[in-house]
Design a protein around this motif. Structure first.
Motif, PDB file in Angstrom:
ATOM      1  N   ALA A 157      15.777  12.653 134.868  1.00 19.11           N
ATOM      2  CA  ALA A 157      15.813  11.192 134.927  1.00 19.11           C
ATOM      3  C   ALA A 157      15.348  10.653 136.274  1.00 19.11           C
ATOM      4  O   ALA A 157      15.358   9.439 136.490  1.00 19.11           O
ATOM      5  N   ALA A 187      19.362  17.532 133.698  1.00 17.30           N
ATOM      6  CA  ALA A 187      19.247  16.209 133.088  1.00 17.30           C
ATOM      7  C   ALA A 187      19.137  15.115 134.147  1.00 17.30           C
ATOM      8  O   ALA A 187      18.345  14.173 134.003  1.00 17.30           O
ATOM      9  N   LEU A 188      19.920  15.221 135.216  1.00 19.54           N
ATOM     10  CA  LEU A 188      19.829  14.228 136.287  1.00 19.54           C
ATOM     11  C   LEU A 188      18.455  14.266 136.944  1.00 19.54           C
ATOM     12  O   LEU A 188      17.867  13.218 137.255  1.00 19.54           O
ATOM     13  N   VAL A 238      26.984  14.264 131.699  1.00 18.15           N
ATOM     14  CA  VAL A 238      25.839  13.394 131.990  1.00 18.15           C
ATOM     15  C   VAL A 238      26.107  11.977 131.494  1.00 18.15           C
ATOM     16  O   VAL A 238      25.733  10.991 132.155  1.00 18.15           O
ATOM     17  N   ILE A 274      17.056   6.562 130.767  1.00 11.98           N
ATOM     18  CA  ILE A 274      17.763   6.146 131.982  1.00 11.98           C
ATOM     19  C   ILE A 274      16.943   6.551 133.197  1.00 11.98           C
ATOM     20  O   ILE A 274      16.498   7.685 133.300  1.00 11.98           O
ATOM     21  N   VAL A 293      20.533  11.315 128.556  1.00 13.17           N
ATOM     22  CA  VAL A 293      19.927  10.656 129.721  1.00 13.17           C
ATOM     23  C   VAL A 293      18.568  10.039 129.404  1.00 13.17           C
ATOM     24  O   VAL A 293      17.981   9.356 130.248  1.00 13.17           O
ATOM     25  N   THR A 325      25.989   8.768 134.031  1.00 13.77           N
ATOM     26  CA  THR A 325      24.793   7.916 134.000  1.00 13.77           C
ATOM     27  C   THR A 325      24.813   6.764 133.015  1.00 13.77           C
ATOM     28  O   THR A 325      24.079   5.796 133.210  1.00 13.77           O
ATOM     29  N   SER A 326      25.580   6.833 131.949  1.00 12.07           N
ATOM     30  CA  SER A 326      25.387   5.871 130.861  1.00 12.07           C
ATOM     31  C   SER A 326      25.798   4.453 131.252  1.00 12.07           C
ATOM     32  O   SER A 326      26.910   4.235 131.755  1.00 12.07           O
TER      33      SER A 326
END
Length: 315
Positions: free
Chosen positions: A51, A47-48, A258, A24, A21, A262-263
């Protein structure tokens, strides 16, 4: 529309969720992670949050959720980590969560689950692993469809497993009413359902900009295996190729979730199956990697959607 080009990324089985992440920006985006209080769920949520997303931990145990939320805030500096009760085996709990959600939802990570449990049934008589791992998430995601559509470009992450190679969805006897109960076949069937859901949801919801992908996180020792014996774990380790190096930390186990959530490398990509931060191909005989053809069969995916709707309506 979804692209047909296989997705390749610079990440590997060694990558962590925070590495995936990095760079991002999720500021202003809202995410829900089921089972976000432990295991790969808490690392996915971390991780979210790192970001910049607003993250809701949807958990059976709100006290554990509050502890996890405080720890995530402490490690990321993001104080927009919330907790909401959710028991996927209880349709009333799912309905309450859906009814109290307001506004768009950009990321939904269907992460919670149970593995290889003794035979248990919901009050409706449904086999517990299928009820929790598939039907509960099906009810949740379809219930949140309007919020996902409102987000524009929403992503749904369906956490499956290599165990889906153990069994297709046995439509003739999903709930083990006529065949002997087998905890691993039941688990495998539920994990196949997670992949099939990604296939049909992407087809149905492409015009809403909602993309759904499934993944295998890897072998990680977490609370998920609370029903799994040491002997079973040893056998799983042998099947995966041997030593402890084959087992991932939760931080690495969350990386593929993740990535799918997200990518930008997955823009326009839906209905696929990922493992070790790469799109996986079909399973090859004698291996435990890749997807079983029955798990991405559009006809089976459509049948499962119909059966799931009918099952929930009859509850």
């Amino acid at each position: 529309m979804t692209t047909s080009t296989p997705v390749n990324t610079p990440f590997t089985s060694e990558s962590t969720a925070l590495e995936v992440v990095r760079g991002i920006d999720l500021a202003g985006r809202r995410a829900v992670v089921t089972g976000g209080a432990s295991g790969i769920g808490v690392e996915t949520a971390r991780a979210l949050a790192a970001a910049g997303a607003d993250v809701t931990l949807a958990v059976r145990n709100p006290e554990a959720g509050q502890r996890a939320a405080a720890e995530i805030t402490g490690s990321t500096g993001n104080d927009r980590v919330l907790v909401a009760p959710l028991d996927l085996a209880d349709l009333a709990s799912v309905a309450t969560f859906v009814s109290t959600w307001d506004g768009p939802l950009h990321i939904l990570v269907n992460n919670a689950g149970i593995m290889a449990s003794p035979e248990m049934r919901t009050p409706q008589g449904w086999e517990m692993q299928f009820a929790t791992n598939h039907l509960g998430h099906f009810a949740l995601t379809t219930g949140l469809h309007r919020s996902l559509a409102a987000a524009g470009g929403a992503r749904v992450v369906s956490v499956s497993s290599a165990a889906h190679l153990r069994s297709p969805v046995v439509f003739e006897d999903i709930h083990f009413e006529r065949r002997p109960y087998d905890p691993w076949l039941a688990y495998g069937q539920s994990k196949t359902a997670n992949v099939l859901f990604a296939v049909d949801a992407t087809r149905r919801w492409a015009d809403d900009g909602i993309l759904v992908n499934a993944l295998m996180p890897g072998a990680i020792r977490t609370n998920l295996q609370r029903y799994v014996s040491d002997e079973d774990l040893a056998r799983m380790r042998a099947q995966s190729g041997g030593g402890a190096a084959q087992w991932k930390t939760p931080e690495r186990g969350a990386a593929t979730s993740v990535l799918v959530a997200t990518s930008p490398l997955l823009n326009g990509v839906g209905g696929r199956y990922f493992e070790d931060c790469q799109e996986a191909g079909p399973n090859q005989p004698g291996t435990r990697t890749g997807y079983a053809p029955y798990a991405r069969d559009p006809e089976a995916a459509g049948r499962l959607w119909q059966v799931s709707e009918e099952t929930l309506r009859a509850a």
